[in-house]
Design a protein around this motif. Structure first.
Motif, PDB file in Angstrom:
ATOM      1  N   GLY A 118       0.790  -1.219   0.000  1.00 37.26           N
ATOM      2  CA  GLY A 118       0.000   0.000   0.000  1.00 37.26           C
ATOM      3  C   GLY A 118       0.819   1.264   0.000  1.00 37.26           C
ATOM      4  O   GLY A 118       0.274   2.373   0.012  1.00 37.26           O
ATOM      5  N   THR A 119       2.165   1.113  -0.018  1.00 38.32           N
ATOM      6  CA  THR A 119       3.053   2.277  -0.025  1.00 38.32           C
ATOM      7  C   THR A 119       4.168   2.053  -1.039  1.00 38.32           C
ATOM      8  O   THR A 119       4.272   0.986  -1.638  1.00 38.32           O
ATOM      9  N   SER A 120       5.037   3.036  -1.193  1.00 37.40           N
ATOM     10  CA  SER A 120       6.219   2.893  -2.051  1.00 37.40           C
ATOM     11  C   SER A 120       7.496   2.794  -1.212  1.00 37.40           C
ATOM     12  O   SER A 120       8.601   2.850  -1.747  1.00 37.40           O
ATOM     13  N   TYR A 121       7.350   2.630   0.106  1.00 34.91           N
ATOM     14  CA  TYR A 121       8.492   2.651   1.009  1.00 34.91           C
ATOM     15  C   TYR A 121       9.050   1.244   1.217  1.00 34.91           C
ATOM     16  O   TYR A 121       8.291   0.296   1.494  1.00 34.91           O
ATOM     17  N   THR A 122      10.374   1.094   1.116  1.00 43.03           N
ATOM     18  CA  THR A 122      11.035  -0.194   1.335  1.00 43.03           C
ATOM     19  C   THR A 122      11.372  -0.357   2.814  1.00 43.03           C
ATOM     20  O   THR A 122      12.075   0.473   3.394  1.00 43.03           O
ATOM     21  N   TRP A 123      10.908  -1.456   3.397  1.00 41.00           N
ATOM     22  CA  TRP A 123      11.078  -1.705   4.829  1.00 41.00           C
ATOM     23  C   TRP A 123      12.531  -2.044   5.145  1.00 41.00           C
ATOM     24  O   TRP A 123      13.224  -2.656   4.352  1.00 41.00           O
ATOM     25  N   HIS A 124      12.967  -1.636   6.319  1.00 39.83           N
ATOM     26  CA  HIS A 124      14.361  -1.772   6.725  1.00 39.83           C
ATOM     27  C   HIS A 124      14.724  -3.209   7.108  1.00 39.83           C
ATOM     28  O   HIS A 124      13.858  -4.034   7.392  1.00 39.83           O
ATOM     29  N   SER A 125      16.031  -3.475   7.165  1.00 34.60           N
ATOM     30  CA  SER A 125      16.542  -4.772   7.603  1.00 34.60           C
ATOM     31  C   SER A 125      16.532  -4.861   9.121  1.00 34.60           C
ATOM     32  O   SER A 125      16.524  -3.851   9.828  1.00 34.60           O
ATOM     33  N   ALA A 126      16.534  -6.104   9.618  1.00 38.38           N
ATOM     34  CA  ALA A 126      16.656  -6.405  11.051  1.00 38.38           C
ATOM     35  C   ALA A 126      15.727  -5.563  11.911  1.00 38.38           C
ATOM     36  O   ALA A 126      16.170  -4.827  12.806  1.00 38.38           O
ATOM     37  N   THR A 182      -1.694   3.190   5.593  1.00 35.76           N
ATOM     38  CA  THR A 182      -1.902   4.418   4.823  1.00 35.76           C
ATOM     39  C   THR A 182      -0.595   5.105   4.434  1.00 35.76           C
ATOM     40  O   THR A 182      -0.610   6.062   3.657  1.00 35.76           O
ATOM     41  N   GLY A 183       0.536   4.638   4.977  1.00 35.06           N
ATOM     42  CA  GLY A 183       1.806   5.252   4.634  1.00 35.06           C
ATOM     43  C   GLY A 183       2.948   4.637   5.417  1.00 35.06           C
ATOM     44  O   GLY A 183       2.732   3.923   6.402  1.00 35.06           O
ATOM     45  N   ALA A 184       4.158   4.886   4.962  1.00 35.70           N
ATOM     46  CA  ALA A 184       5.365   4.415   5.655  1.00 35.70           C
ATOM     47  C   ALA A 184       6.507   5.344   5.305  1.00 35.70           C
ATOM     48  O   ALA A 184       6.517   5.961   4.221  1.00 35.70           O
TER      49      ALA A 184
END
Length: 386
Positions: free
Chosen positions: A71-79, A118-120
């Motif tokens: 639902g967002t364009s943000y790439t989730w972080h590692s660890a 709704t966002g990240a």
């Protein structure tokens, strides 16, 4: 809220514990009962996400390291590691640290009132091995660096205000933080085998740019009275903070920290213990110690992050162990709440409840592959106790 634990063949305090069973207050101590299901019932078969949950609960994946948050364009972080939730109008925000070095930092995911993402966004960058931390009453996230002479960074879950390094809170191997709005102080754990327990009292409540760092002083036992002593040099150089005050009490690998109703709980992973400080009476004692469980397997091992609910339940995540989140109830029942299947090379991190208490967020730091690049962040929904 009174919590007690037991030596082999002897009672500490006035109650008798049954780890994984039912507490019998005032009863003569015998062998603890066999592990029981706890207030939610035993975890059932693994669901589609590989999570064993009690009846009436369900899980979903919120984010995966290296992939865009749905639902967002943000790439989730590692660890993904320590986390907390913040009210956001009718919705909320879940904040999560990244325990990598270099890189570290923290990210946040926003949810609507219905639980829709709704966002990240990124809220902290350029730091090192951000492990745990804690929320503040003024709605900021304290992200702690778990490195020698690490810092505390104060961040904005909304990502509007820039993050601020809080040097006055001391330079040491920071783990978790818990704010006490009554005494207007913040408690801090230290992840060293001979670590200490600290409090930071700002000159002005709500402003962490200046204040006094103190360390807990107490005897070598597992219960007794305590006091606080000022750390002369919070910068920790040339003498590390934990070695500056004679009589500072040592703890084996400080981890999670949680404050509620005049009590602060914190965990020590090196000896699988949960400690509690009665702040009004100035006393400390064990709330849980897996080595003191007699006649049965301990239901909680690898103690790490800790959080609580309005009902008084404590939820403790395991680093290793059997990859469970266990619950410790106000009447001292200790039992598994959930278990993650097929991820034994990982650890459970960042347990935090949505503001309404209906959703529990947490991560498997290294997922199924055991790599920091394959972490998974989950949500569990169900009939949590009010």
């Amino acid at each position: 809220m009174e919590r007690r634990t037991f030596l082999r063949g002897a009672v500490i305090g006035t109650s008798a514990a049954a780890f994984g069973g039912t507490l019998m207050r005032g009863a003569a101590y015998a062998a603890p009962a066999q592990p029981g299901p706890g207030p939610y019932g035993a975890p059932g078969a693994a669901d589609a996400n590989g999570i064993h949950l009690p009846g009436g609960f369900s899980s979903r994946v919120i984010a995966r390291s290296g992939q865009t948050v749905p639902g967002t364009s943000y790439t989730w972080h590692s660890a993904p590691d320590g986390g907390a939730c913040f009210a956001d109008g009718t919705g909320w925000i879940y904040v999560s640290n990244s325990e990598i070095d270099p890189g570290g930092g923290a990210s946040a995911v926003s949810f609507s009132a219905a639980g829709t993402v709704t966002g990240a966004r990124r809220i902290l960058s350029g730091t090192r091995q951000n492990c745990a931390g804690g929320s503040t009453p003024w709605n900021t996230w304290l992200s702690c660096e778990e490195v020698s002479r690490g810092y505390v960074h104060e961040t904005d879950p909304w990502g509007v205000r820039p993050a601020r390094r809080r040097d006055a809170m001391g330079r040491f191997k920071h783990e978790a933080a818990a704010a006490d709005p009554v005494r207007r102080t913040v408690y801090l754990t230290e992840d060293e085998t001979d670590g200490c327990f600290y409090r930071f009292t700002p000159d002005t409540w709500g402003d962490l740019s200046s204040g006094t760092l103190q360390v807990l002083k107490a005897g070598s036992g597992t219960s007794g009275s305590f006091s606080w002593a000022t750390v002369p040099d919070p910068d920790g150089s040339p003498t590390v903070t934990r070695n500056q005050v004679s009589g500072a009490k040592r703890f084996n690998g400080g981890e999670g920290c949680h404050y509620a109703n005049g009590t602060v709980w914190f965990t020590t992973k090196g000896d699988n213990r949960v400690w509690q400080l009665d702040l009004a009476n100035g006393t400390y004692q064990l709330a849980y110690d897996d080595s003191l469980v007699v006649g049965t397997d301990a239901p909680l091992t690898g103690v790490d992050n800790i959080t609580g609910t309005s009902s008084g339940d404590l939820f403790v995540a395991e680093d290793g162990g059997t990859m469970e989140i266990c619950v410790i109830t106000p009447d001292d029942v200790v039992a598994p709440f959930l278990r993650i299947n097929g991820q034994s090379a990982s650890e459970i991190t960042g347990p935090a409840f949505s503001p309404d208490g209906r959703r529990l967020y947490f991560s498997s730091q290294r997922g199924t592959s055991g790599s920091s690049s394959t972490g998974i962040t989950y949500e569990v929904t169900g009939p949590f106790r009010a």
